[in-house]
Design an enzyme around this catalytic site. Structure first.
Site, PDB file in Angstrom:
ATOM      1  N   CYS A  54       0.939  -1.286  -0.054  1.00 40.41           N
ATOM      2  CA  CYS A  54      -0.143  -0.126  -0.063  1.00 40.41           C
ATOM      3  C   CYS A  54       1.063   1.310  -0.069  1.00 40.41           C
ATOM      4  O   CYS A  54       2.032   1.116  -0.555  1.00 40.41           O
ATOM      5  CB  CYS A  54      -0.734  -0.073   1.215  1.00 40.41           C
ATOM      6  N   ASN A  97       2.264   1.393   4.282  1.00 37.50           N
ATOM      7  CA  ASN A  97       2.515   0.262   5.121  1.00 37.50           C
ATOM      8  C   ASN A  97       2.379   0.069   6.357  1.00 37.50           C
ATOM      9  O   ASN A  97       2.922  -0.491   7.188  1.00 37.50           O
ATOM     10  CB  ASN A  97       4.072  -0.127   4.757  1.00 37.50           C
ATOM     11  N   CYS A  99      -1.507   0.703   7.545  1.00 36.30           N
ATOM     12  CA  CYS A  99      -2.697   0.172   7.523  1.00 36.30           C
ATOM     13  C   CYS A  99      -3.212  -0.971   6.628  1.00 36.30           C
ATOM     14  O   CYS A  99      -3.529  -2.010   7.405  1.00 36.30           O
ATOM     15  CB  CYS A  99      -3.675   1.635   7.097  1.00 36.30           C
ATOM     16  N   ARG A 100      -3.286  -0.579   5.381  1.00 35.54           N
ATOM     17  CA  ARG A 100      -3.836  -1.873   4.601  1.00 35.54           C
ATOM     18  C   ARG A 100      -2.842  -2.856   4.181  1.00 35.54           C
ATOM     19  O   ARG A 100      -3.354  -4.179   4.541  1.00 35.54           O
ATOM     20  CB  ARG A 100      -4.406  -1.229   3.181  1.00 35.54           C
ATOM     21  N   SER A 101      -1.902  -2.635   3.898  1.00 34.94           N
ATOM     22  CA  SER A 101      -1.007  -3.873   3.715  1.00 34.94           C
ATOM     23  C   SER A 101      -0.640  -4.685   4.850  1.00 34.94           C
ATOM     24  O   SER A 101      -0.455  -6.005   4.667  1.00 34.94           O
ATOM     25  CB  SER A 101       0.085  -3.598   2.651  1.00 34.94           C
ATOM     26  N   ASP A 131      -8.174   3.886   1.338  1.00 36.40           N
ATOM     27  CA  ASP A 131      -7.397   4.186   2.284  1.00 36.40           C
ATOM     28  C   ASP A 131      -8.168   4.656   3.687  1.00 36.40           C
ATOM     29  O   ASP A 131      -8.749   5.679   3.745  1.00 36.40           O
ATOM     30  CB  ASP A 131      -6.496   5.570   1.756  1.00 36.40           C
TER      31      ASP A 131
HETATM   32  P1  4NP Z   1      -1.781   2.813   4.234  1.00 37.93           P
HETATM   33  O1  4NP Z   1      -2.401   3.959   4.616  1.00 37.93           O
HETATM   34  O2  4NP Z   1      -1.204   3.044   2.550  1.00 37.93           O
HETATM   35  O3  4NP Z   1      -2.939   1.722   4.085  1.00 37.93           O
HETATM   36  O4  4NP Z   1      -0.700   2.277   5.184  1.00 37.93           O
HETATM   37  C1  4NP Z   1      -1.843   5.227   4.740  1.00 37.93           C
HETATM   38  C2  4NP Z   1      -0.879   5.698   5.765  1.00 37.93           C
HETATM   39  C3  4NP Z   1      -0.387   6.831   6.006  1.00 37.93           C
HETATM   40  C4  4NP Z   1      -0.342   7.901   5.262  1.00 37.93           C
HETATM   41  C5  4NP Z   1      -1.463   7.583   3.918  1.00 37.93           C
HETATM   42  C6  4NP Z   1      -1.907   6.207   3.911  1.00 37.93           C
HETATM   43  N1  4NP Z   1       0.238   9.092   5.270  1.00 37.93           N
HETATM   44  O5  4NP Z   1      -0.074   9.966   4.431  1.00 37.93           O
HETATM   45  O6  4NP Z   1       0.791   9.358   6.012  1.00 37.93           O
END
Ligand code: 4NP
Length: 157
Positions: A10, A13, A15-17, A129
């Site tokens: 993702c 790294n 939340c989703r992955s 997201d």
């Molecule tokens: P992820 O979510 O891609 O599912 O881990 C996010 C985590 C952090 C951010 C964006 C999306 N960020 O902008 O810091």
């Protein structure tokens, strides 16, 4: 027998992955297949390297008896050599992975796909997201991933 290696990717790294990685590990354990796979996750971005997964995601997953233990890392060109499957959470991740492969002139053979290509119960073509939204977004991501991660395992079995 050679293990099948799967990398979930993702943006951050956190939340989703990591959730997809933990759901897939849990599924493999239930099916007695853990020894047949190498499972990891990574982000296309570098902001959260070394961090635990977002506590909102860890808590939502724990309610389903899924433990997220990973630390964030960034995808690198050697992942194209080391993994059989690289599974992106959304279109933007997918494009960024393809761009990395091109820009590093990688000759790795990883099959790059979107995890939602394997969905059955949900119509979502991307895993949304949840980072900037409310708690319910984390549960929804877990619902979606439980479906598509199952579909992925069925597809490759
Ligand atoms: P992820 O979510 O891609 O599912 O881990 C996010 C985590 C952090 C951010 C964006 C999306 N960020 O902008 O810091």
């Amino acid at each position: 027998m050679k293990k099948i290696s799967v990398l979930f990717v993702c943006l951050g790294n956190i939340c989703r992955s990591p959730a997809a990685e933990a759901i897939f590990r849990s599924l493999l354990e239930k099916k007695g297949l853990s020894d047949c796979f190498i499972v990891d996750s990574a982000g296309t971005g570098s902001w959260h390297i070394g961090k635990k997964a977002d506590s909102r995601m860890r808590i939502a997953a724990e309610r389903r008896d899924i433990n997220i233990l990973s630390r964030a890392r960034q995808i690198s060109s050697k992942d194209f050599d080391e993994f059989n499957y690289i599974l992106a959470m959304d279109d933007s991740n997918f494009r960024n992975i393809q761009d990395l492969k091109k820009s590093t002139a990688s000759t790795g053979l990883a099959s790059i796909k979107k995890i939602q290509d394997f969905r059955s119960a949900f119509n979502e073509q991307e895993v949304p997201d949840p980072y900037f939204g409310g708690d319910e977004g984390f549960d929804y991501v877990l619902d979606i991933l439980e479906d598509s991660v199952n579909g992925f395992l069925e597809n490759i079995s």
